[in-house]
Design an enzyme around this catalytic site. Structure first.
Site, short mmCIF file in Angstrom:
data_model
loop_
_atom_site.label_atom_id
_atom_site.label_comp_id
_atom_site.label_asym_id
_atom_site.label_seq_id
_atom_site.Cartn_x
_atom_site.Cartn_y
_atom_site.Cartn_z
N GLU A 1 38.82 22.37 59.56
CA GLU A 1 38.05 22.99 58.48
C GLU A 1 36.74 23.56 59.01
OE1 GLU A 1 34.74 21.36 55.65
OE2 GLU A 1 36.56 20.13 55.54
N HIS A 2 36.09 22.84 59.92
CA HIS A 2 34.84 23.33 60.52
C HIS A 2 35.09 24.56 61.40
CE1 HIS A 2 31.54 20.26 59.84
NE2 HIS A 2 32.58 19.69 59.23
N HIS B 1 39.87 17.62 59.38
CA HIS B 1 38.47 17.93 59.06
C HIS B 1 37.85 18.81 60.13
CE1 HIS B 1 34.08 16.90 59.12
NE2 HIS B 1 34.23 17.20 57.85
N GLU C 1 30.59 22.19 67.48
CA GLU C 1 31.00 21.53 66.24
C GLU C 1 31.19 20.03 66.41
OE1 GLU C 1 31.16 22.69 62.99
OE2 GLU C 1 30.05 24.22 64.09
N GLU D 1 27.12 14.74 60.97
CA GLU D 1 27.64 14.55 59.62
C GLU D 1 28.10 13.11 59.43
OE1 GLU D 1 31.33 16.18 56.78
OE2 GLU D 1 30.81 17.25 58.63
#
Length: 505
Positions: A104-105, A101, A175, A182
């Site tokens: 992906e960022h 994940h 991030e 998130e």
């Protein structure tokens, strides 16, 4: 022996009442204008005239990278193109959960040719395009929606961010904060929380039971080296599919992929080999998070489901449709085609209910997730388990036909637009190794009759282990052993229950 007698007695008292809740259908409708043109009895129409969609074309490059396109005329001349990778959180190394994940960022934070995130964003926005990505437990996807003429640029961008990412230190640190925020948002989404807990209960000690985002300590420690190692290990040509749909030309897309996608490893290791080396074992266990201050209880119960390619996957999809979905706010309750929805509505037992059927490479999860008032939990649990058992012994052709039609409609609605078509084709290439035409898929669905449903229910429900996840006030929620005991096959008792209810009515 005495305890068993007490349990039996309690079941005899409760189950006929619950059976009436399940099977008290709507009153017989009076003749009206609607019934002149339609029937309340489901039919099996011929869908073939509507399913002759343009053929999907597939090419495999010498590197093992597969390219699938499905071109069809569109007034907007839009196209969707993406890269589907057979890699997700399931394949992370111990101690690095969250890497897939995180990657992906970071993919959108700059490359050697596009050194900043701003440069990448400006290029995409100047085309009027949309660039996005998502990560699941077994797959990662990067895709772009563009005008047909800009497909080559989209492929160039996608190949660039996956082959030559920079991972600048300042962006890496930034991030971390984005993902932590998130995570806080996800913690407030109870449906996500419940399914994460359910996976933890169902696949204890296996990466499939981990969350996709990973724990806080991992998010704070994942390094550039971890990201680079994940790409090198898992972003290999044999495990990748480039899928395009809409205003595209197959031969042109293949030539462009051959030109741009040159920096990936050709390691022949397949996902099936990785899964075989570390198979997911379903564990009958539970995760309970007692939060008495919450007004409602959220809980899910699941059986071991089927893998993508298992022949039982389609019967389980039909069973999911039989169980259905219900929400109090929608207003459809005792008129629903789902016996379980009618029972919940008639008994005022829950706020919402949804059946789910999740497939993975070698296993799956099949069950029901619901939200209910704490004082309704016992009766709701009785009703749900009774409906699970009923599927193995007492299913009508009418409800199976209705479920087949609802399933087919849902599948067609899911492929509305080039983005959905591209996604569907990319996912099918990873899971099936081919594109299953809708004519074939619908034929497989239509082959599921009541005998198939009951046989499948016996194989996956009767006397099988259960995984349970629950959050909220849990005092009235039965123990896991109670749920497990209500999966036992007892043909004589079940037949007697239905006979007694019929005599009473």
């Amino acid at each position: 022996m005495a305890a068993t007698s007490i349990v039996r007695s309690k079941r005899r008292l409760v189950l006929p009442y619950l059976h009436r809740l399940l099977h008290s259908g709507p009153a017989t409708p009076s003749p009206n204008r609607f019934l002149r043109h339609a029937s309340p009895v489901p039919r099996d129409p011929d869908h073939s005239p509507f399913l002759r969609l343009p053929d999907a074309r597939v090419s495999t490059l010498p590197t093992g990278l597969r390219v699938v396109t499905q071109a069809y005329p569109a007034a907007t001349r839009m196209a969707s193109v993406g890269v589907w990778v057979d890699a997700g959180s399931r394949f992370e190394l111990p101690g690095t959960n969250g890497t897939a994940h995180f990657l992906e960022h970071m993919a959108f934070k700059g490359t050697t040719r596009r050194p900043t995130a701003n440069a990448l964003e400006v290029e995409i926005e100047n085309m009027g395009a949309r660039l996005n990505a998502y990560t699941s437990r077994e797959q990662t996807t990067y895709f772009a929606d563009v005008q047909g003429r800009d497909v080559p640029i989209a492929l160039d961008v996608l190949s660039d961010i996956l082959q030559y990412p920079c991972f600048p230190a300042n962006a890496l640190q930034r991030e971390r904060g984005v993902i932590l925020r998130e995570m806080e948002e996800v913690q407030g989404m109870m449906d996500e929380v419940i399914f994460d807990h359910l996976h933890a209960a169902a696949f204890q000690g296996h990466p499939l039971g981990d969350t996709i985002l990973g724990p806080v300590e991992n998010i704070k420690s994942i390094s550039k080296k971890d990201l680079e190692q994940y790409i090198t290990t898992h972003y290999t040509c044999p495990r990748m599919v480039v899928s395009a749909a809409g205003a595209v030309n197959h031969d042109e897309v293949v030539d462009q992929v051959r030109e741009f996608f040159t920096g990936f490893s050709t390691d022949p290791t397949t996902v099936d080999q990785l899964v075989e080396a570390n198979p997911a074992i379903f564990t009958g266990s539970e995760v309970r998070v007692e939060q008495p201050e919450m007004p409602l209880t959220h809980f899910a119960i699941a059986f071991k489901g089927s893998s993508w390619a298992n022949p039982s996957s389609i019967p389980l999809m039909v069973i999911q449709s039989i169980l259905g979905t219900w929400n109090r706010s929608v207003g459809v309750g005792n008129c629903s085609g789902s016996a379980l929805a009618r029972g919940i509505s008639n008994g005022n037992l829950a706020e919402s209910m949804i059946a789910f059927n999740t497939n993975y490479r070698d296993t799956g999860l099949f069950g029901i997730c619901t939200i209910a008032q704490p004082d309704s939990l016992y009766n709701l649990s009785q009703l749900i388990m009774q409906e699970f058992r009923r599927l193995a012994f007492e299913v009508s052709e009418t409800e199976v036909a209705r479920a087949r039609n609802q399933l087919k409609s849902a599948l067609l609605l899911h492929i509305d637009g080039s983005t959905a078509v591209s996604e569907n084709n990319g996912r099918q290439m990873l899971t099936y190794g081919r594109i299953m035409p809708f004519l074939e898929l619908f034929a497989r669905i239509d082959a599921v009759d009541r005998d198939t449903v009951m046989e499948t229910a016996k194989d996956f429900i009767i006397d099988k282990d259960i995984a349970l996840a629950a959050v909220g006030p849990l005092t009235n929620l039965p123990e896991l052993s109670w749920f497990r005991s209500h999966t036992y096959s007892d043909d004589e008792f079940t037949s007697r229950m239905f006979l007694q209810d019929a005599q009473n009515n």
